[in-house]
Scaffold this motif. Structure first.
Motif, PDB file in Angstrom:
ATOM      1  N   SER A 157       0.775  -1.035   0.002  1.00  0.00           N
ATOM      2  CA  SER A 157      -0.043   0.058  -0.031  1.00  0.00           C
ATOM      3  C   SER A 157       0.783   1.149  -0.141  1.00  0.00           C
ATOM      4  N   GLY A 158       1.985   1.318   0.550  1.00  0.00           N
ATOM      5  CA  GLY A 158       2.922   2.425   0.811  1.00  0.00           C
ATOM      6  C   GLY A 158       2.312   3.428   1.493  1.00  0.00           C
ATOM      7  N   ARG A 159       1.361   3.143   2.307  1.00  0.00           N
ATOM      8  CA  ARG A 159       0.895   4.275   3.354  1.00  0.00           C
ATOM      9  C   ARG A 159       1.676   4.234   4.628  1.00  0.00           C
ATOM     10  N   TRP A 160       2.550   5.024   4.665  1.00  0.00           N
ATOM     11  CA  TRP A 160       3.442   5.138   5.836  1.00  0.00           C
ATOM     12  C   TRP A 160       2.702   5.259   7.031  1.00  0.00           C
ATOM     13  N   TRP A 161       1.737   6.122   6.969  1.00  0.00           N
ATOM     14  CA  TRP A 161       1.018   6.439   8.195  1.00  0.00           C
ATOM     15  C   TRP A 161       0.321   5.471   8.914  1.00  0.00           C
ATOM     16  N   VAL A 162       0.342   4.467   8.051  1.00  0.00           N
ATOM     17  CA  VAL A 162      -0.710   3.284   8.724  1.00  0.00           C
ATOM     18  C   VAL A 162       0.322   2.625   9.748  1.00  0.00           C
ATOM     19  N   VAL A 163       1.733   2.608   9.412  1.00  0.00           N
ATOM     20  CA  VAL A 163       2.599   2.085  10.598  1.00  0.00           C
ATOM     21  C   VAL A 163       2.892   3.404  11.520  1.00  0.00           C
ATOM     22  N   ALA A 164       3.322   4.599  11.021  1.00  0.00           N
ATOM     23  CA  ALA A 164       3.702   5.542  11.766  1.00  0.00           C
ATOM     24  C   ALA A 164       2.847   5.923  12.915  1.00  0.00           C
ATOM     25  N   LEU A 165       1.767   6.082  12.793  1.00  0.00           N
ATOM     26  CA  LEU A 165       0.857   6.532  13.826  1.00  0.00           C
ATOM     27  C   LEU A 165       0.628   5.659  14.787  1.00  0.00           C
ATOM     28  N   PRO A 166       0.496   4.316  14.827  1.00  0.00           N
ATOM     29  CA  PRO A 166       0.420   3.388  15.934  1.00  0.00           C
ATOM     30  C   PRO A 166       2.018   3.256  16.632  1.00  0.00           C
ATOM     31  N   VAL A 167       2.831   3.533  15.636  1.00  0.00           N
ATOM     32  CA  VAL A 167       4.371   3.413  16.177  1.00  0.00           C
ATOM     33  C   VAL A 167       4.728   4.376  17.116  1.00  0.00           C
ATOM     34  N   ALA A 168       4.064   5.595  16.710  1.00  0.00           N
ATOM     35  CA  ALA A 168       4.171   6.671  17.624  1.00  0.00           C
ATOM     36  C   ALA A 168       3.604   6.440  18.776  1.00  0.00           C
ATOM     37  N   CYS A 169       2.112   6.120  18.814  1.00  0.00           N
ATOM     38  CA  CYS A 169       1.545   5.846  20.073  1.00  0.00           C
ATOM     39  C   CYS A 169       2.226   4.986  20.880  1.00  0.00           C
ATOM     40  N   MET A 170       2.680   3.766  20.319  1.00  0.00           N
ATOM     41  CA  MET A 170       3.603   2.817  21.283  1.00  0.00           C
ATOM     42  C   MET A 170       4.650   3.356  21.859  1.00  0.00           C
ATOM     43  N   ALA A 171       5.435   4.262  20.973  1.00  0.00           N
ATOM     44  CA  ALA A 171       6.788   4.789  21.572  1.00  0.00           C
ATOM     45  C   ALA A 171       6.407   5.824  22.772  1.00  0.00           C
ATOM     46  N   ALA A 172       5.085   6.563  22.635  1.00  0.00           N
ATOM     47  CA  ALA A 172       4.964   7.529  23.761  1.00  0.00           C
ATOM     48  C   ALA A 172       4.493   6.519  24.881  1.00  0.00           C
ATOM     49  N   VAL A 173       3.685   5.366  24.707  1.00  0.00           N
ATOM     50  CA  VAL A 173       3.390   4.525  25.916  1.00  0.00           C
ATOM     51  C   VAL A 173       4.775   4.096  26.536  1.00  0.00           C
TER      52      VAL A 173
END
Length: 133
Positions: free
Chosen positions: A102-118
């Motif tokens: 899909s090449g939709r980087w935000w599909v990975v970036a958004l949850p990874v950013a949330c997990m990094a914050a947690v």
């Protein structure tokens, strides 16, 4: 502190819904277990004393809840388990996005950013005194 009787059903409902989500989180890596179990204990203390006592007596959840209630602490073992689960979830997300092309980087970036914050919040929490037990 007991809430008014007319609101106790809402706390009861929140406690059992949170417990259900926490139990699902034991099997689904994208659903966190610890926050839902802590929320279940918090709500149960206001809506169901029986459930609250069962959670405190549970060998898996009791120590975690007591640590949190006593001093907002989290054991190192729990921190590592949560961190590795988030890391595994990240790998699964990346693999799925790459497999679908899909090449939709935000599909990975958004949850990874949330997990990094947690993870950052989690590792900044103190650990209980007396070891990891």
């Amino acid at each position: 502190m007991r809430p008014p009787r007319r609101l106790r059903w809402a706390w009861w409902l929140l406690a059992y819904a949170s417990l259900g989500l926490g139990l699902l989180g034991m099997f689904l890596p994208v659903l966190p277990t610890v926050p839902f179990i802590l929320l279940a204990a918090f709500a149960a203390a206001r809506g169901s004393q029986r459930l609250h006592h069962r959670l405190l007596a549970d060998p898996r959840f009791g120590p975690m809840i007591r640590d949190w209630q006593a001093g907002r602490t989290i054991r190192r073992r729990a921190k590592w388990m949560a961190t590795w689960t988030m890391f595994a979830s990240t790998l699964v997300l990346v693999a799925v996005v790459l497999a679908t092309g899909s090449g939709r980087w935000w599909v990975v970036a958004l949850p990874v950013a949330c997990m990094a914050a947690v993870a950052t919040w989690l590792w900044r929490r103190p650990e209980p005194p007396g070891g990891d037990g």
